[in-house]
Design an enzyme around this catalytic site. Sequence first.
Site, PDB file in Angstrom:
ATOM      1  N   TYR A  75       0.830  -1.208   0.000  1.00 36.37           N
ATOM      2  CA  TYR A  75       0.000   0.000   0.000  1.00 36.37           C
ATOM      3  C   TYR A  75       0.862   1.255   0.000  1.00 36.37           C
ATOM      4  O   TYR A  75       0.447   2.291  -0.526  1.00 36.37           O
ATOM      5  CB  TYR A  75      -0.943  -0.003   1.207  1.00 36.37           C
ATOM      6  CG  TYR A  75      -2.149  -0.887   1.016  1.00 36.37           C
ATOM      7  CD1 TYR A  75      -3.312  -0.396   0.429  1.00 36.37           C
ATOM      8  CD2 TYR A  75      -2.133  -2.225   1.417  1.00 36.37           C
ATOM      9  CE1 TYR A  75      -4.416  -1.209   0.248  1.00 36.37           C
ATOM     10  CE2 TYR A  75      -3.236  -3.044   1.237  1.00 36.37           C
ATOM     11  CZ  TYR A  75      -4.380  -2.534   0.649  1.00 36.37           C
ATOM     12  OH  TYR A  75      -5.462  -3.337   0.460  1.00 36.37           O
ATOM     13  N   GLU A  94      -8.157  -7.316   5.271  1.00 37.95           N
ATOM     14  CA  GLU A  94      -7.278  -8.362   4.740  1.00 37.95           C
ATOM     15  C   GLU A  94      -6.556  -9.103   5.853  1.00 37.95           C
ATOM     16  O   GLU A  94      -6.385 -10.326   5.788  1.00 37.95           O
ATOM     17  CB  GLU A  94      -6.298  -7.741   3.736  1.00 37.95           C
ATOM     18  CG  GLU A  94      -7.014  -7.290   2.466  1.00 37.95           C
ATOM     19  CD  GLU A  94      -6.284  -6.218   1.677  1.00 37.95           C
ATOM     20  OE1 GLU A  94      -5.056  -6.040   1.893  1.00 37.95           O
ATOM     21  OE2 GLU A  94      -6.934  -5.539   0.866  1.00 37.95           O
ATOM     22  N   TYR A  98     -10.493 -18.505 -10.332  1.00 38.56           N
ATOM     23  CA  TYR A  98     -11.479 -19.438 -10.870  1.00 38.56           C
ATOM     24  C   TYR A  98     -12.414 -19.874  -9.749  1.00 38.56           C
ATOM     25  O   TYR A  98     -11.969 -20.282  -8.673  1.00 38.56           O
ATOM     26  CB  TYR A  98     -10.790 -20.668 -11.477  1.00 38.56           C
ATOM     27  CG  TYR A  98      -9.857 -20.317 -12.611  1.00 38.56           C
ATOM     28  CD1 TYR A  98     -10.346 -20.066 -13.889  1.00 38.56           C
ATOM     29  CD2 TYR A  98      -8.479 -20.201 -12.397  1.00 38.56           C
ATOM     30  CE1 TYR A  98      -9.494 -19.715 -14.929  1.00 38.56           C
ATOM     31  CE2 TYR A  98      -7.621 -19.863 -13.425  1.00 38.56           C
ATOM     32  CZ  TYR A  98      -8.131 -19.621 -14.692  1.00 38.56           C
ATOM     33  OH  TYR A  98      -7.286 -19.262 -15.714  1.00 38.56           O
ATOM     34  N   GLY A 108     -20.092 -18.125 -16.192  1.00 36.37           N
ATOM     35  CA  GLY A 108     -20.633 -17.686 -14.900  1.00 36.37           C
ATOM     36  C   GLY A 108     -21.435 -18.753 -14.193  1.00 36.37           C
ATOM     37  O   GLY A 108     -21.853 -18.574 -13.040  1.00 36.37           O
ATOM     38  N   THR A 128     -20.247 -21.399 -13.029  1.00 39.03           N
ATOM     39  CA  THR A 128     -19.413 -22.186 -12.113  1.00 39.03           C
ATOM     40  C   THR A 128     -19.729 -21.985 -10.632  1.00 39.03           C
ATOM     41  O   THR A 128     -19.870 -22.976  -9.904  1.00 39.03           O
ATOM     42  CB  THR A 128     -17.920 -21.936 -12.401  1.00 39.03           C
ATOM     43  OG1 THR A 128     -17.662 -20.530 -12.458  1.00 39.03           O
ATOM     44  CG2 THR A 128     -17.536 -22.562 -13.730  1.00 39.03           C
ATOM     45  N   PRO A 146     -11.623  -7.351 -13.051  1.00 36.67           N
ATOM     46  CA  PRO A 146     -11.824  -6.107 -12.304  1.00 36.67           C
ATOM     47  C   PRO A 146     -13.296  -5.736 -12.268  1.00 36.67           C
ATOM     48  O   PRO A 146     -14.027  -5.918 -13.241  1.00 36.67           O
ATOM     49  CB  PRO A 146     -11.015  -5.081 -13.110  1.00 36.67           C
ATOM     50  CG  PRO A 146     -10.012  -5.878 -13.842  1.00 36.67           C
ATOM     51  CD  PRO A 146     -10.684  -7.180 -14.171  1.00 36.67           C
TER      52      PRO A 146
END
Length: 399
Positions: free
Chosen positions: A98, A140, A208, A276, A278, A391
């Site tokens: 960062y 995070e 994935y 899509g 999955t 993104p």
Amino acid sequence: MLSPESTAIVRATLPAVGAAIGEITTLFYRRMFADHPELERDLFNRGNQAAGDQPKALAGAVAGYATMLVEQPDVRPGAMLARIAHKHVSLGITEDQYRIVHKYLFAAIVEVLGEAVTPEVATAWDEVYWLMAGELIALEAKLYSEAGVEPGQAWRGMTVVARTQESRDAVSFTLRPADGSPAPAFRPGQYVSVAVRLPDGTRQIRQYSLSAGPDGAQWRITVKRMHGGDTPAGEVSNWLHDNIDSGDLLTVSLPFGDLTLAEGDEPLLLASAGIGCTPMIGMLDHLAATGSERAVTVVHGDRSPADHAHAEQLRTLVAALPEAELHRWYEQPAEADGEVRTGLVDLAQIEIPQGVRAYLCGPLPFMRATRAELLRRGVPAQSIHYEVFGPDLWLASGN
């Protein structure tokens, strides 16, 4: 919360910064990669960089966060930050990065806006950045802690135990931990990152969705081959298609992602298009394995039956659920019946249960149209959840 002094300055300068944010983020990435080529080579998705999608997503996130700070100071942009945080931990992002981003982002702001960036303006936008960064760092750290790993250490060696052709352009890979341990748990709908070393020496990472429910022994991902020339888009997926088979070893992250199946008994709508499907297959697999009696409406659109990955498994899983129904649309003519239609997905043709919780995944135009129809039908926005492969340009466009 942004200080009163900075709030006034950010509100006054937001139109100018917002108008230039695309130029700022493009310059930011160019300068940062020039000084830190290892980030472009080994961390960032160069396909998204080449297409301009990553700068657009960053621009949308920064502008959206700043707008919320000044217009809705008591509301936290939880969904946006959670989505970013999950993606960051799946890539192995750490707190020190960062500071690198801060250095080059603010240099780009000064260069693009010039004399308009007074010391007061710089201080105000610096506060915006570190408020956003601080929230992401905290989120995070929590995700890493919950996963039981140190920051940046979410990678595991996974052995491919099966490769299965799921459609003419999609294959699935069944994975087990290479060290023989149980497969880490995950929530239906989550994804993993796969890191590969390409022939030119770059380390590229792609996400994935896990396309089977959690069973404690193995994972499954489904990968679609991309067509379209020699651009970086699809280079990892195509490399996996061309190089990976049973017995091979892959470097894979622990599961992350905020599109997860909520527990409860409310009706569900699982709407997907193309690959899509999955995360929806993973959710359905979990529902069937746990004997769920929830009402489930499953909607899928594809180019043709031959392009529809997991088509037979989808029918089998829906049939295993006592209160589930399946609706399919194919752009290329298929044999029509009560379940299969020709054309694009059109939710206006099906009944939407009261109190439904909806999950969407597929190309952005499909999700926009589906969400708009759900809102028109009275489904609250907070009951509509989505996953974007790549993104999040939906956020970048203000939706």
